[in-house]
Design an enzyme around this catalytic site. Sequence first.
Site, PDB file in Angstrom:
ATOM      1  N   LYS A 131      11.054  -1.468 -23.290  1.00  0.00           N
ATOM      2  CA  LYS A 131      11.943  -0.919 -22.263  1.00  0.00           C
ATOM      3  C   LYS A 131      11.878  -1.747 -20.985  1.00  0.00           C
ATOM      4  CE  LYS A 131      10.376   3.324 -22.943  1.00  0.00           C
ATOM      5  NZ  LYS A 131      10.116   4.763 -22.857  1.00  0.00           N
TER       6      LYS A 131
ATOM      7  N   GLU B 275       8.793   8.608 -22.802  1.00  0.00           N
ATOM      8  CA  GLU B 275       8.746   8.595 -21.348  1.00  0.00           C
ATOM      9  C   GLU B 275      10.175   8.357 -20.863  1.00  0.00           C
ATOM     10  OE1 GLU B 275       6.150   5.723 -19.467  1.00  0.00           O
ATOM     11  OE2 GLU B 275       6.784   6.418 -17.477  1.00  0.00           O
TER      12      GLU B 275
ATOM     13  N   ARG C 219       4.324  -0.198 -35.432  1.00  0.00           N
ATOM     14  CA  ARG C 219       5.543  -0.137 -34.646  1.00  0.00           C
ATOM     15  C   ARG C 219       6.593  -1.084 -35.213  1.00  0.00           C
ATOM     16  NH1 ARG C 219       4.885  -0.099 -29.181  1.00  0.00           N
ATOM     17  NH2 ARG C 219       6.807  -1.221 -28.803  1.00  0.00           N
TER      18      ARG C 219
HETATM   19  P1  ATP Z   1       8.229   0.562 -24.725  1.00  0.00           P
HETATM   20  O1  ATP Z   1       7.073  -0.269 -25.189  1.00  0.00           O
HETATM   21  O2  ATP Z   1       9.546   0.095 -25.225  1.00  0.00           O
HETATM   22  O3  ATP Z   1       8.240   0.803 -23.246  1.00  0.00           O
HETATM   23  P2  ATP Z   1       6.941   3.031 -25.085  1.00  0.00           P
HETATM   24  O4  ATP Z   1       5.935   3.111 -26.148  1.00  0.00           O
HETATM   25  O5  ATP Z   1       6.424   2.917 -23.705  1.00  0.00           O
HETATM   26  O6  ATP Z   1       8.004   1.933 -25.440  1.00  0.00           O
HETATM   27  P3  ATP Z   1       7.635   5.765 -25.125  1.00  0.00           P
HETATM   28  O7  ATP Z   1       8.792   6.397 -24.461  1.00  0.00           O
HETATM   29  O8  ATP Z   1       6.285   6.040 -24.609  1.00  0.00           O
HETATM   30  O9  ATP Z   1       7.938   4.216 -25.106  1.00  0.00           O
HETATM   31  O10 ATP Z   1       7.686   6.008 -26.686  1.00  0.00           O
HETATM   32  C1  ATP Z   1       7.890   7.243 -27.278  1.00  0.00           C
HETATM   33  C2  ATP Z   1       7.414   7.191 -28.691  1.00  0.00           C
HETATM   34  O11 ATP Z   1       8.081   6.165 -29.398  1.00  0.00           O
HETATM   35  C3  ATP Z   1       5.940   6.895 -28.766  1.00  0.00           C
HETATM   36  O12 ATP Z   1       5.367   7.774 -29.701  1.00  0.00           O
HETATM   37  C4  ATP Z   1       5.870   5.473 -29.242  1.00  0.00           C
HETATM   38  O13 ATP Z   1       4.725   5.263 -30.018  1.00  0.00           O
HETATM   39  C5  ATP Z   1       7.151   5.347 -30.057  1.00  0.00           C
HETATM   40  N1  ATP Z   1       7.610   3.953 -30.068  1.00  0.00           N
HETATM   41  C6  ATP Z   1       7.906   3.187 -29.007  1.00  0.00           C
HETATM   42  N2  ATP Z   1       8.252   1.945 -29.402  1.00  0.00           N
HETATM   43  C7  ATP Z   1       8.174   1.930 -30.751  1.00  0.00           C
HETATM   44  C8  ATP Z   1       8.395   0.934 -31.766  1.00  0.00           C
HETATM   45  N3  ATP Z   1       8.775  -0.307 -31.466  1.00  0.00           N
HETATM   46  N4  ATP Z   1       8.216   1.290 -33.059  1.00  0.00           N
HETATM   47  C9  ATP Z   1       7.835   2.541 -33.379  1.00  0.00           C
HETATM   48  N5  ATP Z   1       7.617   3.510 -32.492  1.00  0.00           N
HETATM   49  C10 ATP Z   1       7.770   3.225 -31.183  1.00  0.00           C
HETATM   50 MG    MG Z   2       4.573   4.694 -23.987  1.00  0.00          MG
END
Ligand code: ATP
Ligand code: MG
Length: 559
Positions: A274, A28, A264
């Site tokens: 984020k 995102e 994760r």
């Molecule tokens: P955040 O929790 O930091 O806001 P998010 O999951 O909302 O992260 P996205 O931009 O939706 O962020 O993530 C893009 C991809 O990265 C998704 O497939 C998500 O599963 C993966 N991802 C995000 N954080 C992690 C993590 N800590 N470890 C592994 N994969 C991750």
């Molecule tokens: Mg997400």
Amino acid sequence: MNFIEEIVEKDLQEKKNDGRIQTRFPPEPNGYLHIGHVKAICMDFGIAERYGGVCNLRFDDTNPVKEDTEYVDSIKHDIAWLGFHWGQIYYASDYFQQLYDLAIQFIKAGKAYVDEQSAEEIAAQKGTPTEPGQNSPYRDRPIEENLRLFEAMQAGEIPDGKMVLRAKIDMANPNMHFRDPIMYRIITTHPHHRTGRQWNVYPMYDFAHGQSDYFEGVTHSICTLEFVVHRPLYDWFIDQFVDNKPCLSPWGNNYRPRQFEFNRLNITYTVMSKRKMLQLVKEGLVAGWDDPRMPTVCGLRRRGYTAEAIRTFIDKIGYTKVEGTIDLGLLEHTVRECLKEKAPRVSAIFDPVRLVITNYPADSKEVITAENIDGIPELGTRNVPFARELWIEREDFREDADKNFYRLSAAPDGREVRLKNAYIIKATGCKKDAEGNVTTIYATYDPESKSGTEGGNRKTKATINWVECDSALDAEVRLYDRLFAVENPSADERDFRELLNPDSLRITNAKVEQALASAQPQDHFQFLKQGYFVVDDDSTPEHLVFNRTASLKDNWQKK
Ligand code: ATP
Ligand code: MG
């Protein structure tokens, strides 16, 4: 081989999806990528690379309130810097029309309804994992009314938060995600970074993600474990239109995307969200997304982490189905291992005091040849000026030393110490200011003891670093340390902002050798006895700035 690779190999053997492998990385664009994302990137792009498939980049841009092109650009830049190549770039917003049409189809089939309750009312009816929820009073409104209201939502006639579109599934389903999940909400407050004011309704994750995968032909939709509970809903939505004619996927009616999940990444002494990172940036608690203390890709890069080090780290931790937290020390250990073979050694004196070699001619200067990395001659040599006056570390001298101190000392016997790559010297005395601080150290040298000559083989108990005074450059040195003072800031009851390490940045001035005059941002060095440093992006020849990537001591290996 990790468990996802095993699945992929099995699918290939069974000729699933005609042997096609397609993944996507779906960030995102509401923040910068962090090292957690890198774990997902290495998986998504890695699978495609290893099995002759393609990995597309898809921006999951369904919430205009938080998204921006600044983030889109940084995400592309960071992925390329990590060394990965995407096939196509897609945006969930590319499918807004298709998704809207699908929603209309759902409404017409009696599978979706407009709910006028507030978010609180809807939440109160959700039930618990052991108790069923309650039906919304709007659940059974006529299809025609649903259509009219949903169109009014999109037309901008309904204020934000007043209505949502919900799938009509089952308020008693043991999986809470099936209890009439929200498909659409109204957002009129912010223009979308790509579609502007075209849309007033935006699809929710569960309605957008699987569909986007399907439209694109993703075969393996890989995400993190918190989505395990969403997987049945992911499949359910696709079930509803997989038999559509004409087919909504370019890959025909036999094709279906499938979701797989891994653990994760969490790391000690940092946060991996984020939202929290944005707070740190907005409140000025760090200098920006690329502050070298941040776990963002741009922060790590500015800190001096190489793409290779970051990818090696991800390889080491691997992929499982169990959540855990990785010791930050392992990341630090990995960057040290990577830089050890690459970073030229140079001398930088952090707390300089002047050393005068009284028997070295005042009008003389010579050039010392130093190996860039001891023991790796292929990495070349550099010339280091040497003369009568040198900067050395204050702590390398003691006026009165006991017998356990092997470095410079005038008393009791004036022991011999080697100047790195140069001569053996002996301290003879020192000068102090009114407060008793040493301002100058006096020593004599042995002209026959130069390194690289026969006399250079003579051993001393200690070797110290030095920089010739006349040619030395001043440099700002930023000594970074872990961002948080506690091991697991996310699990702490206190607000995470109260847990920051107050000593995470210390700035000092150093005297560095002349060879660093031409150093460019992102050049890596080992400052002898100090640690690994990188030239900061702000550095100029007039004002050199170095960031500490990692200290030399490896605490992790000891554990
Ligand atoms: P955040 O929790 O930091 O806001 P998010 O999951 O909302 O992260 P996205 O931009 O939706 O962020 O993530 C893009 C991809 O990265 C998704 O497939 C998500 O599963 C993966 N991802 C995000 N954080 C992690 C993590 N800590 N470890 C592994 N994969 C991750
Ligand atoms: Mg997400």
